[in-house]
Write an enzyme that holds these catalytic residues in place. Structure first.
Site, PDB file in Angstrom:
ATOM      1  N   SER A 299     -40.883 -45.327   5.170  1.00  9.08           N
ATOM      2  CA  SER A 299     -41.722 -44.132   5.096  1.00  9.08           C
ATOM      3  C   SER A 299     -43.172 -44.523   4.864  1.00  9.08           C
ATOM      4  CB  SER A 299     -41.235 -43.279   3.920  1.00  9.08           C
ATOM      5  OG  SER A 299     -42.186 -42.303   3.576  1.00  9.08           O
TER       6      SER A 299
ATOM      7  N   LYS B 217     -37.698 -47.183  -1.131  1.00 10.64           N
ATOM      8  CA  LYS B 217     -38.056 -47.605   0.244  1.00 10.64           C
ATOM      9  C   LYS B 217     -38.733 -48.972   0.219  1.00 10.64           C
ATOM     10  CE  LYS B 217     -36.448 -44.189   2.507  1.00 10.64           C
ATOM     11  NZ  LYS B 217     -35.251 -44.416   3.304  1.00 10.64           N
TER      12      LYS B 217
ATOM     13  N   TYR C 244     -38.363 -42.412  -5.401  1.00 12.86           N
ATOM     14  CA  TYR C 244     -37.953 -42.385  -3.989  1.00 12.86           C
ATOM     15  C   TYR C 244     -38.721 -43.445  -3.199  1.00 12.86           C
ATOM     16  CZ  TYR C 244     -38.272 -41.155   0.933  1.00 12.86           C
ATOM     17  OH  TYR C 244     -38.306 -41.231   2.314  1.00 12.86           O
TER      18      TYR C 244
HETATM   19  P1  NAD Z   1     -31.347 -36.227   5.727  1.00 13.79           P
HETATM   20  O1  NAD Z   1     -31.084 -35.954   4.290  1.00 13.79           O
HETATM   21  O2  NAD Z   1     -31.223 -35.110   6.687  1.00 13.79           O
HETATM   22  O3  NAD Z   1     -30.421 -37.429   6.238  1.00 13.79           O
HETATM   23  C1  NAD Z   1     -29.911 -38.416   5.373  1.00 13.79           C
HETATM   24  C2  NAD Z   1     -28.396 -38.392   5.531  1.00 13.79           C
HETATM   25  O4  NAD Z   1     -27.816 -39.421   4.735  1.00 13.79           O
HETATM   26  C3  NAD Z   1     -27.756 -37.081   5.059  1.00 13.79           C
HETATM   27  O5  NAD Z   1     -26.938 -36.579   6.095  1.00 13.79           O
HETATM   28  C4  NAD Z   1     -26.938 -37.474   3.841  1.00 13.79           C
HETATM   29  O6  NAD Z   1     -25.768 -36.675   3.719  1.00 13.79           O
HETATM   30  C5  NAD Z   1     -26.641 -38.918   4.139  1.00 13.79           C
HETATM   31  N1  NAD Z   1     -26.393 -39.759   2.979  1.00 13.79           N
HETATM   32  C6  NAD Z   1     -27.129 -39.859   1.839  1.00 13.79           C
HETATM   33  N2  NAD Z   1     -26.594 -40.771   1.016  1.00 13.79           N
HETATM   34  C7  NAD Z   1     -25.491 -41.270   1.641  1.00 13.79           C
HETATM   35  C8  NAD Z   1     -24.521 -42.238   1.291  1.00 13.79           C
HETATM   36  N3  NAD Z   1     -24.570 -42.879   0.129  1.00 13.79           N
HETATM   37  N4  NAD Z   1     -23.518 -42.491   2.161  1.00 13.79           N
HETATM   38  C9  NAD Z   1     -23.456 -41.843   3.347  1.00 13.79           C
HETATM   39  N5  NAD Z   1     -24.346 -40.912   3.732  1.00 13.79           N
HETATM   40  C10 NAD Z   1     -25.358 -40.632   2.882  1.00 13.79           C
HETATM   41  O7  NAD Z   1     -32.794 -36.877   5.804  1.00 13.79           O
HETATM   42  P2  NAD Z   1     -33.710 -37.230   7.056  1.00 13.79           P
HETATM   43  O8  NAD Z   1     -34.948 -36.432   6.932  1.00 13.79           O
HETATM   44  O9  NAD Z   1     -32.957 -37.188   8.310  1.00 13.79           O
HETATM   45  O10 NAD Z   1     -34.082 -38.732   6.683  1.00 13.79           O
HETATM   46  C11 NAD Z   1     -33.376 -39.842   7.184  1.00 13.79           C
HETATM   47  C12 NAD Z   1     -33.960 -41.111   6.594  1.00 13.79           C
HETATM   48  O11 NAD Z   1     -35.346 -41.189   6.924  1.00 13.79           O
HETATM   49  C13 NAD Z   1     -33.892 -41.182   5.072  1.00 13.79           C
HETATM   50  O12 NAD Z   1     -33.625 -42.520   4.695  1.00 13.79           O
HETATM   51  C14 NAD Z   1     -35.282 -40.786   4.626  1.00 13.79           C
HETATM   52  O13 NAD Z   1     -35.627 -41.327   3.377  1.00 13.79           O
HETATM   53  C15 NAD Z   1     -36.127 -41.372   5.747  1.00 13.79           C
HETATM   54  N6  NAD Z   1     -37.424 -40.687   5.899  1.00 13.79           N
HETATM   55  C16 NAD Z   1     -37.442 -39.348   6.112  1.00 13.79           C
HETATM   56  C17 NAD Z   1     -38.664 -38.693   6.228  1.00 13.79           C
HETATM   57  C18 NAD Z   1     -38.729 -37.202   6.437  1.00 13.79           C
HETATM   58  O14 NAD Z   1     -39.821 -36.620   6.269  1.00 13.79           O
HETATM   59  N7  NAD Z   1     -37.677 -36.513   6.816  1.00 13.79           N
HETATM   60  C19 NAD Z   1     -39.858 -39.432   6.154  1.00 13.79           C
HETATM   61  C20 NAD Z   1     -39.785 -40.803   5.938  1.00 13.79           C
HETATM   62  C21 NAD Z   1     -38.561 -41.435   5.822  1.00 13.79           C
HETATM   63  C1  UD1 Z   2     -43.289 -35.948   1.459  1.00 12.96           C
HETATM   64  C2  UD1 Z   2     -43.133 -36.989   0.391  1.00 12.96           C
HETATM   65  C3  UD1 Z   2     -43.072 -38.345   1.032  1.00 12.96           C
HETATM   66  C4  UD1 Z   2     -41.916 -38.392   2.007  1.00 12.96           C
HETATM   67  C5  UD1 Z   2     -42.090 -37.268   3.010  1.00 12.96           C
HETATM   68  C6  UD1 Z   2     -40.901 -37.185   3.895  1.00 12.96           C
HETATM   69  C7  UD1 Z   2     -44.175 -36.010  -1.588  1.00 12.96           C
HETATM   70  C8  UD1 Z   2     -45.299 -36.112  -2.577  1.00 12.96           C
HETATM   71  N1  UD1 Z   2     -44.224 -36.883  -0.553  1.00 12.96           N
HETATM   72  O1  UD1 Z   2     -44.493 -36.213   2.186  1.00 12.96           O
HETATM   73  O2  UD1 Z   2     -42.870 -39.340   0.050  1.00 12.96           O
HETATM   74  O3  UD1 Z   2     -41.866 -39.635   2.676  1.00 12.96           O
HETATM   75  O4  UD1 Z   2     -42.209 -36.016   2.333  1.00 12.96           O
HETATM   76  O5  UD1 Z   2     -39.756 -36.829   3.190  1.00 12.96           O
HETATM   77  O6  UD1 Z   2     -43.280 -35.195  -1.743  1.00 12.96           O
HETATM   78  N2  UD1 Z   2     -47.527 -28.556   1.221  1.00 12.96           N
HETATM   79  C9  UD1 Z   2     -47.958 -27.298   0.871  1.00 12.96           C
HETATM   80  N3  UD1 Z   2     -47.022 -26.369   0.534  1.00 12.96           N
HETATM   81  C10 UD1 Z   2     -45.673 -26.633   0.519  1.00 12.96           C
HETATM   82  C11 UD1 Z   2     -45.247 -27.934   0.896  1.00 12.96           C
HETATM   83  C12 UD1 Z   2     -46.202 -28.871   1.227  1.00 12.96           C
HETATM   84  O7  UD1 Z   2     -49.150 -27.015   0.858  1.00 12.96           O
HETATM   85  O8  UD1 Z   2     -44.874 -25.737   0.200  1.00 12.96           O
HETATM   86  C13 UD1 Z   2     -48.536 -29.553   1.656  1.00 12.96           C
HETATM   87  C14 UD1 Z   2     -48.560 -30.813   0.812  1.00 12.96           C
HETATM   88  O9  UD1 Z   2     -49.423 -30.668  -0.280  1.00 12.96           O
HETATM   89  C15 UD1 Z   2     -49.040 -31.850   1.840  1.00 12.96           C
HETATM   90  C16 UD1 Z   2     -48.484 -31.331   3.168  1.00 12.96           C
HETATM   91  O10 UD1 Z   2     -48.187 -29.949   2.958  1.00 12.96           O
HETATM   92  O11 UD1 Z   2     -50.437 -31.833   1.919  1.00 12.96           O
HETATM   93  C17 UD1 Z   2     -47.207 -32.033   3.611  1.00 12.96           C
HETATM   94  O12 UD1 Z   2     -46.265 -31.985   2.537  1.00 12.96           O
HETATM   95  P1  UD1 Z   2     -44.737 -32.405   2.708  1.00 12.96           P
HETATM   96  O13 UD1 Z   2     -44.177 -31.739   3.897  1.00 12.96           O
HETATM   97  O14 UD1 Z   2     -44.047 -32.198   1.415  1.00 12.96           O
HETATM   98  O15 UD1 Z   2     -44.819 -33.956   3.058  1.00 12.96           O
HETATM   99  P2  UD1 Z   2     -45.587 -35.116   2.262  1.00 12.96           P
HETATM  100  O16 UD1 Z   2     -45.941 -34.729   0.892  1.00 12.96           O
HETATM  101  O17 UD1 Z   2     -46.667 -35.628   3.147  1.00 12.96           O
END
Ligand code: NAD
Ligand code: UD1
Length: 336
Positions: free
Chosen positions: A124, A152, A148
């Site tokens: 991330s 990572k 969190y």
């Molecule tokens: P998500 O929660 O939809 O997907 C994660 C999946 O992993 C879920 O289906 C959950 O049930 C499963 N899971 C969790 N722990 C587990 C375990 N111990 N064994 C088996 N399954 C397990 O989240 P996502 O948004 O699709 O994210 C996927 C990956 O990408 C995550 O590692 C997350 O940290 C990373 N990531 C997401 C974002 C984002 O904004 N969505 C940003 C950066 C990184």
């Molecule tokens: C967040 C996580 C980041 C993670 C990413 C994906 C935090 C501090 N950071 O990123 O570690 O990798 O999600 O899971 O949680 N915002 C509002 N109102 C809301 C929600 C968000 O104004 O109700 C704003 C936030 O202040 C930010 C932007 O929207 O400026 C994006 O927020 P968000 O979607 O939560 O993502 P990040 O904080 O960038």
């Protein structure tokens, strides 16, 4: 080629499964369904007309992983499984370390035992902490501010140590910026439990009348309109980046790290304005205090992924908002 997708029922995984199947890969998925539903697997099967071999198991369950590797002839792994809510990770850090770190070590041990050494890992942009400048390149200093994010960064370090010890591994660390949107079919999308923490799912629930107003966390940042700026990336573009990363592993690159972002920063207000166009209504909002831990601006320099993977995000924020609203309107209660 057969790819094991951990966390395979989740948001980004479901979109990646679809692109993998469309590109001709076979998909084996493992998920404990702690933050997802099996329905996402069924829908991907419906859209593609292809089957996914699904295991409802926890990646911390070594016997279950061994069983999968024994049964399926796995060529590579895309490792999405993990817990991902920043606020929750501050409340229950041990659960985050146990799930994310122990789960990953377990997975790596089983991969090693079966001599499967091709891995794509979901990292991330959070590992860049509060960057001094933007756009962010992969060689920026790394720092994290919450459990969190620390999981990572620790996993990245574990992977770098593993690769130093055994250069037979091929590992792509992908640092995602802010994935949003949904597949254009509206059949799969983001389905968070309870009240969303992240911006887009929150806006989607306001647009569909489930929540009454958007809280904008801070209107006094040093940005073009005072609201936070992020590199929002369409989840389909992000998923296509994983296909390119899997292809890259075929060239035996060793350990490689890529930013997956668009290279463009958009503010919270820009997103609200675009979402209003997508749903054709005014969205009520209030500007509240800044959220602790948030930074003003974050966006990627994605040129390394372009130069080395031939990957570039193509979809703009109009499509991201349109596809998010399409998914939300077709599935007001998500998969349930
Ligand atoms: P998500 O929660 O939809 O997907 C994660 C999946 O992993 C879920 O289906 C959950 O049930 C499963 N899971 C969790 N722990 C587990 C375990 N111990 N064994 C088996 N399954 C397990 O989240 P996502 O948004 O699709 O994210 C996927 C990956 O990408 C995550 O590692 C997350 O940290 C990373 N990531 C997401 C974002 C984002 O904004 N969505 C940003 C950066 C990184
Ligand atoms: C967040 C996580 C980041 C993670 C990413 C994906 C935090 C501090 N950071 O990123 O570690 O990798 O999600 O899971 O949680 N915002 C509002 N109102 C809301 C929600 C968000 O104004 O109700 C704003 C936030 O202040 C930010 C932007 O929207 O400026 C994006 O927020 P968000 O979607 O939560 O993502 P990040 O904080 O960038």
């Amino acid at each position: 080629m057969k790819i094991l997708v951990t966390g395979g029922a989740g948001y980004i995984a479901s979109h990646t499964n679809l692109e993998l199947l469309n590109a001709g890969y076979e998909v084996v998925a493992i998920d404990n369904l702690s933050n997802s539903c099996k329905e996402s697997i069924r829908r991907v099967e419906k859209i593609t007309g292809k089957e996914i071999s699904f295991y409802e198991n926890d990646i911390r369950d070594k016997e279950a992983l061994i069983n999968i590797f024994n049964k399926e002839n796995i060529d590579g792994v895309i490792h999405f499984a993990g817990l991902k809510a920043v606020g929750e990770s501050c409340r229950i850090p041990l659960e985050y370390y146990n799930n994310n770190i122990s789960g990953t070590i377990n997975l790596l041990e089983v991969m090693d035992r079966f001599d499967v050494k091709n891995l794509v890992f979901s990292s991330s942009a959070t590992v860049y902490g509060d960057p001094k400048t933007v756009p962010i390149t992969e060689d920026f200093p790394l720092s994290v501010t919450n459990p969190y994010g620390r999981t990572k960064l620790m996993i990245e370090d574990i992977l770098r140590d593993l690769y130093s010890a055994d250069p037979e591994w091929n590992i792509a660390i992908l640092r995602y910026f802010n994935p949003i949107g949904a597949h254009e079919s509206g059949e799969i999308g983001e389905d968070p439990n309870g009240i969303p923490n992240n911006l887009l799912p929150y806006i989607a629930k306001v647009a569909s009348g489930i929540l009454d107003k958007i809280n904008i966390f801070g209107g006094d940042y040093d940005t073009h309109d005072g609201t936070g700026v992020r590199d929002f990336i369409h989840v389909v573009d992000l998923s296509l980046g994983h296909i390119k990363a899997i292809e890259k592993l075929g060239d035996k690159p060793g350990l490689v790290t890529y930013n997956l972002g668009t290279g463009q920063g958009h503010s919270v207000m820009d997103i609200i304005n675009n979402y209003e166009k997508a749903c054709n209504k005014k969205l009520p909002y209030v500007i509240t205090d800044r959220r602790p831990g948030d930074i003003a601006v974050s966006f990627a320099d994605p040129s390394k992924a372009y130069n080395e993977l031939g990957w570039k995000a193509k979809r703009g924020i109009e499509e991201m908002c349109r596809d998010s609203y399409n998914w939300q309107s077709k599935n007001p209660n998500g998969y349930r």
